[in-house]
Each structure stands twice: as structure tokens, then as C-alpha cells.
Design a protein around this motif. Structure first.
Motif, short mmCIF file in Angstrom:
data_model
loop_
_atom_site.label_atom_id
_atom_site.label_comp_id
_atom_site.label_asym_id
_atom_site.label_seq_id
_atom_site.Cartn_x
_atom_site.Cartn_y
_atom_site.Cartn_z
N GLU A 130 0.84 -1.21 0.00
CA GLU A 130 0.00 0.00 0.00
C GLU A 130 0.86 1.25 0.00
OE1 GLU A 130 -3.61 2.00 2.64
OE2 GLU A 130 -3.10 -0.11 2.87
N ASP A 131 1.95 1.23 0.74
CA ASP A 131 2.89 2.35 0.73
C ASP A 131 4.20 1.86 0.12
OD1 ASP A 131 3.87 5.00 1.43
OD2 ASP A 131 5.14 3.95 2.88
N ALA A 132 4.57 2.41 -1.01
CA ALA A 132 5.75 1.93 -1.74
C ALA A 132 6.50 3.11 -2.34
CB ALA A 132 5.34 0.94 -2.82
N PRO A 133 7.27 3.83 -1.53
CA PRO A 133 7.97 5.01 -2.05
C PRO A 133 9.09 4.67 -3.02
CG PRO A 133 8.63 4.55 0.22
CD PRO A 133 7.47 3.65 -0.08
N MET A 134 9.40 3.40 -3.18
CA MET A 134 10.47 2.99 -4.10
C MET A 134 9.93 2.45 -5.42
SD MET A 134 9.40 0.59 -1.90
CE MET A 134 10.41 0.80 -0.43
N TRP A 135 8.61 2.39 -5.57
CA TRP A 135 8.03 1.77 -6.77
C TRP A 135 6.98 2.66 -7.42
CZ3 TRP A 135 11.24 -1.96 -7.47
CH2 TRP A 135 11.63 -2.83 -6.44
N ASP A 136 6.85 2.53 -8.73
CA ASP A 136 5.72 3.07 -9.51
C ASP A 136 5.50 4.56 -9.26
OD1 ASP A 136 3.68 2.81 -11.36
OD2 ASP A 136 2.17 2.30 -9.86
N GLN A 137 6.58 5.32 -9.33
CA GLN A 137 6.48 6.77 -9.15
C GLN A 137 6.07 7.44 -10.47
OE1 GLN A 137 6.78 8.10 -6.00
NE2 GLN A 137 6.82 5.90 -5.58
N PRO A 138 5.32 8.54 -10.39
CA PRO A 138 4.81 9.18 -11.61
C PRO A 138 5.91 9.54 -12.61
CG PRO A 138 3.74 10.10 -9.68
CD PRO A 138 4.84 9.21 -9.17
N GLU A 139 7.09 9.93 -12.12
CA GLU A 139 8.15 10.40 -13.03
C GLU A 139 8.69 9.29 -13.93
OE1 GLU A 139 9.19 12.43 -8.98
OE2 GLU A 139 8.05 10.66 -9.69
N VAL A 140 8.43 8.02 -13.56
CA VAL A 140 8.97 6.94 -14.39
C VAL A 140 8.36 6.97 -15.78
CG1 VAL A 140 7.30 5.09 -13.87
CG2 VAL A 140 9.68 4.52 -14.26
N HIS A 141 7.16 7.51 -15.90
CA HIS A 141 6.51 7.55 -17.21
C HIS A 141 7.19 8.53 -18.16
CE1 HIS A 141 3.33 4.87 -15.91
NE2 HIS A 141 3.32 5.53 -14.76
N ASP A 142 7.88 9.52 -17.62
CA ASP A 142 8.65 10.43 -18.49
C ASP A 142 9.76 9.67 -19.21
OD1 ASP A 142 7.11 12.59 -17.67
OD2 ASP A 142 8.47 13.07 -16.02
N VAL A 143 10.36 8.70 -18.52
CA VAL A 143 11.42 7.88 -19.14
C VAL A 143 10.85 7.15 -20.35
CG1 VAL A 143 12.99 5.94 -18.80
CG2 VAL A 143 12.63 7.59 -16.95
N TYR A 144 9.69 6.55 -20.19
CA TYR A 144 9.15 5.71 -21.26
C TYR A 144 8.61 6.54 -22.42
CZ TYR A 144 10.04 2.35 -17.68
OH TYR A 144 10.68 1.60 -16.73
N ARG A 145 8.24 7.78 -22.16
CA ARG A 145 7.89 8.65 -23.29
C ARG A 145 9.13 8.94 -24.14
NH1 ARG A 145 4.90 11.07 -18.92
NH2 ARG A 145 2.70 10.49 -19.15
N GLN A 146 10.26 9.11 -23.49
CA GLN A 146 11.51 9.31 -24.24
C GLN A 146 11.87 8.05 -25.02
OE1 GLN A 146 14.27 10.39 -21.14
NE2 GLN A 146 13.10 12.21 -20.56
#
Length: 519
Positions: free
Chosen positions: A233-249
Motif C-alpha cells: 500500500e505504501d511503496a515510495p520505491m516503486w511506480d512513481q509518476p516520473e517513471v513515465h517520463d522515461v518511457y515517453r523518451q
């Protein structure tokens, strides 16, 4: 014409355990190349190959020391080029594994980081932090490694620690440092220039962490199925919003190349909607559906996953994936009970997967009916075994049998056991033994893949799903599937039988599935 990957059947090769060309007991690239006609004849569309880059092999290639070279254990760059060329001659696509969350501790960047001072540009490529406590002897936060134990290792007797969400030999990169995305853009182009068709992205949900690296609250999810985090439920090391910027690149880089190049995410997330976010139109192309892996043998459980997955993917214009086994989880024949029952259920679940719209991912050896092997402690090599004392993933990674009546069953030249010993009693499961047996699991897979191509290749994405008395029925196009997950025989669906996973004369027995033509 739609992109090739949307309806592809992809066969995963665990490189160490597929085919050995030189007799050292470890699978390699020339070994894979020699067996590509087998995959063509099986009826798959693509092959995904686990990491073969230079590596000290602490995590069997998922600890990469050089992303643009081949480890001598597996061959050479020329061997990689020959494999891709031969696959393309046979009409097969090639997907290679990319490991962007962490490097090996032997990577030149990490060696430079250890040699440099705290706060240096070299250390800024990774996540070094000062320890807690008066003498900095405690880790910077309470995060745990997926492989067990703390996710931090102290640098000697200094006050500095580095983060590793997996083994201590796999330090996590800091994706907020612009040098990191720049390096991986170069890696993508290196392999795209060598004509690979796609990438499987390891730990795709883990690249970015909450910037302050705060403590995790609550408990990490425990599961009988290996996962790489992301379900708590609390996962500060996983699935952060900024990761999607990587995949857009990355999407933009892939789009520069012809041939519908693609990437598929290994992304463990809490909901199907958050998983679908990885395949929005300007991001990656597919994401593994781990809800399908974790579903129990149950008509209602399967229906629930299907009915949650399809709308979530349709909302972003994506197509789903269906996978039952891989190199990180128990083989599904074992997971479903093992023995004759487990093997029967595994065939039935496979036919169900092949019915559904999207791509199906197969794991090497499942077409032979292989189950997990109880690897003795002295032969276990999974790093999680050494950190936790739990058996780990070695049981699903035992090299597959090709021919003969004793180990190494044609895995490679010579008579020595391979890197993980094969069990006695596999002679009847070898490719050679099953080739001429119309009732074998291999024969079933070949018929199922051929019929899928014939009857479901143009069937579209619309399905109807129903459950009655532990029988799941799925209709897609002119094909209806029924799978009996109950304990008593059920009525057969109306229509012309195309393929059954077991005897189905006059009724549908438990642990059996059937395709019938209804159009």
C-alpha cells in the motif's frame, strides 16, 4: 495492418538453460541459434532472450557490467548478430532484456563511484546516502531488498551507504541524474541498430524513487509468487509518476526505427489501471499482466482478471498480455498442483490464455510439460537463497531436455550435468521423445498455436465471458472456449470441436478445456 506485437506469441528463452553449444554446461547464443528452427516449428512469433551482456553473473545476467557487449560465457557480439539474422530468416522477431534499474557493482560507473569522494559526480549516478545514528551505522531508511535483508550496504567503515533494491552487487541508479537516461538512450540505439525488434524492460516500475527516500510505512506484501515489489500500500520505491517520463523518451527512440519496434514492461503495480498507464499511446507498448500469473485455478478468478484487464487496456488503446510462467515464478504445472493434475490444469490454462485478445508469453519448457525441480541446497544459485535461506527461483530454471535417456539430455555436448543438475526421469519429457507422440504436451502446443493463428488471428478484441458451476466460457469470434475448473464433468459447449486438452468424449471432465467452432 496492426503492429506485429499486438497478437504475438512470444517464447521466453532463459539463456543459461536453453541450449549449450560448447559443452561448458551453460546455455549460450550459438546454442539458441541452433534451436531457432524448433521455435519456428513450434509456431511462435518472437523470442525474448534474458540478459547475455557482460556480467559477473551474481544474478545470472541481471547484474550488468557492460550493456553493449556480450559476456564471453554466452558468446560474442558476432554471435548476437548471427542469432538476430537467423531469427529473421525464419520469420521470428527478437526481444532482448534491458536492465535499467541497477547496474552490476562491477560496472565501470560503480567502480568509479567507490573510488570517488562523497558528493562527487561519479557517486551522483547512484543513490549514496549518509547512514543514520550517531556513528552512521544504521541504513539511511528502512527499505528492504526484494531478495531479503536491508536494501542498503555500507561503504567500508565510512558514513556512506548505497541503495540496492535487489542484491548488494546490484546498486540502484539515480534516474534523476541526466547522465543515466542519456546512457540508456545510447544502449537502446546500439541494439536497435543491430536489428533487435524489441526490449523487455526489467523492473520497469522501479527506476524512480520518491526523492527524499523516506521510510516505508506498513508491511511489504508477502506472496507465494515471487514479485519485484510494487504491491504494498505504501511503496515510495516503486511506480512513481516520473517513471513515465522515461518511457515517453524511449517511445520516441523506438519510433525512429522501422519495423514496429516495441518494449514490454515488467511492472508490478497495485491495480490494472496503474499497470495500463505504462502502455498509454506515447509510452511502452505492452506490460506483463501479473494478475494472470497470480490467479488461482478458479473459473471465477480467471473471469475476474479478464473482466478487469480488458477495459483497463482498452481505455488507453493498449492490448493485454497473458503469461503463466517465467524465470521468476513457479512453473504453472507445479503451481496448479503438480503431477498429472497440475499438468492437465496447465494445458487448460494455456488454451484459455491463447483464446484471449493480445499477446501470449510462453516460458521455455512449458511446452514440454516441465514442472519445478526440487534443487538440492548445494546446487542452488539464486541470490535470494543466500540472503533468505528460502529455495528461490532455481527450480524453474533447470536446463531443458532435448534428447536422450539421461542428463544432460542433449542440452549440450558431452555427458556432464549442466549448471543446475537435471533430474532423473526427464527422458520421456524431452523434445525428442515428444516429437513423435501425438498425445504429448509438445504436440498439444503445436496444434494450439496453429489453430490460434488460423481461427483467432483476425477475431478482434471483443470477448464474452461467463461462469456457471465452475466452468468458464469465453467466446471470441467464431471460437468458444470452455474450461472446467470444478470437480465434476460438465456439458460440452455446442459447436464443432477444434481442440481439447484431454479426453472430452460426451462431456468436459474436470481440469480440461476445449475449443469449439461456433461461427
Amino acid at each position: 495492418m496492426s503492429e506485429w506485437w499486438r497478437q504475438a506469441v512470444v517464447y521466453q528463452v532463459y539463456v543459461r538453460s536453453f541450449a549449450d553449444s560448447d559443452g561448458d554446461g551453460v546455455g549460450d547464443l550459438p546454442g539458441i541459434t541452433s534451436r531457432l528452427p524448433y521455435l519456428r516449428d513450434l509456431g511462435v512469433d518472437a523470442v525474448w532472450i534474458t540478459p547475455f551482456y557482460r556480467s559477473p553473473q551474481h544474478d545470472h545476467g541481471y547484474d550488468v557490467a557492460d550493456y553493449v557487449d556480450v559476456d564471453p560465457l554466452f558468446g560474442t557480439l558476432a554471435d548476437a548478430d548471427a542469432l538476430v539474422a537467423r531469427a529473421h530468416e525464419l520469420g521470428l522477431r527478437v526481444i532482448v532484456d534491458l536492465v535499467p534499474n541497477h547496474t552490476s557493482s562491477d560496472h565501470a560507473w560503480f567502480r568509479a563511484a567507490l573510488a570517488a569522494e562523497p558528493g562527487s559526480p561519479e557517486r551522483a549516478r547512484y543513490l549514496f546516502r549518509t547512514g543514520r545514528g550517531a556513528d552512521a551505522s544504521e541504513p539511511p531508511n528502512n527499505w528492504r531488498s526484494v531478495f531479503g535483508g536491508p536494501a542498503w550496504t555500507r561503504v567500508g567503515d565510512t558514513d556512506q551507504w548505497y541503495l540496492h533494491l535487489f542484491d548488494s552487487t546490484q546498486p540502484d541508479l539515480d534516474w534523476r541524474n541526466p547522465e543515466v537516461p542519456a546512457m540508456f538512450a545510447d544502449v537502446l540505439r546500439f541494439w536497435l541498430d543491430r536489428e533487435v525488434d524489441g526490449f523487455r524492460v526489467d523492473v520497469a516500475h522501479g527506476l524512480l524513487k520518491e526523492e527524499d527516500l523516506r521510510d516505508q510505512t506498513g508491511q511489504e506484501v508477502s506472496s507465494d509468487t515471487f514479485d519485484v515489489g510494487g504491491l504494498a500500500e505504501d511503496a515510495p520505491m516503486w511506480d512513481q509518476p516520473e517513471v513515465h517520463d522515461v518511457y515517453r523518451q524511449w517511445h520516441a527512440i523506438l519510433a525512429e526505427y522501422d519495423g514496429d519496434r516495441m518494449a514490454v514492461a515488467e511492472a508490478w503495480t497495485r491495480t490494472v489501471e496503474s499497470n495500463a498507464a505504462y502502455v498509454r499511446p506515447d509510452e511502452l507498448h505492452q506490460a506483463f499482466n501479473f494478475d494472470w500469473v497470480m490467479a488461482p485455478w478458479s473459473a471465477t478468478a480467471y473471469a475476474d482478471v479478464i473482466e478487469r484487464t480488458l477495459p483497463a487496456l482498452a481505455a488507453v488503446g493498449g492490448t493485454p498480455t497473458w503469461v503463466l510462467s517465467n524465470h521468476d515464478v513457479q512453473r504453472h504445472a507445479t503451481r496448479y498442483g503438480g503431477g498429472a493434475v497440475g499438468r492437465a490444469r496447465a494445458r487448460a490454462a494455456t488454451l484459455l490464455s491463447l483464446t484471449l485478445p493480445g499477446s501470449a508469453y510462453l516460458y521455455q519448457g512449458e511446452e514440454l510439460g516441465l514442472e519445478d525441480v526440487d534443487v538440492t541446497p548445494e546446487h542452488r544459485q539464486d541470490p535470494s537463497w543466500f540472503r533468505t535461506g528460502e529455495p528461490g527461483r532455481d527450480g524453474c530454471r533447470v536446463p531443458i531436455p532435448w534428447a536422450g535417456d539421461r542428463a544432460p539430455y542433449g542440452f549440450g555436448p558431452g555427458a556432464a550435468q549442466p549448471w543446475i543438475p537435471q533430474p532423473e526421469g526427464w527422458a520421456a519429457l524431452s523434445v525428442e521423445a515428444q516429437q513423435s507422440d501425438d498425445g504429448s504436451t509438445l504436440a498439444f502446443y503445436r496444434r494450439a498455436l496453429a489453430l490460434r493463428r488460423e481461427w483467432l488471428g483476425g477475431a478482434g478484441d471483443e470477448v464474452s465471458v461467463s461462469v456457471h458451476d465452475d466452468v468458464l466460457t469465453v467466446r471470441r469470434g467464431d471460437v468458444t472456449l470452455a474450461v472446467n475448473c470444478g470437480s465434476v464433468a460438465a456439458a460440452l459447449p455446442a459447436g464443432e470441436p477444434l481442440l481439447a486438452t484431454g479426453p472430452a468424449d460426451g462431456g468436459l471432465p474436470p481440469d480440461t478445456a476445449i475449443w469449439v467452432r461456433t461461427g
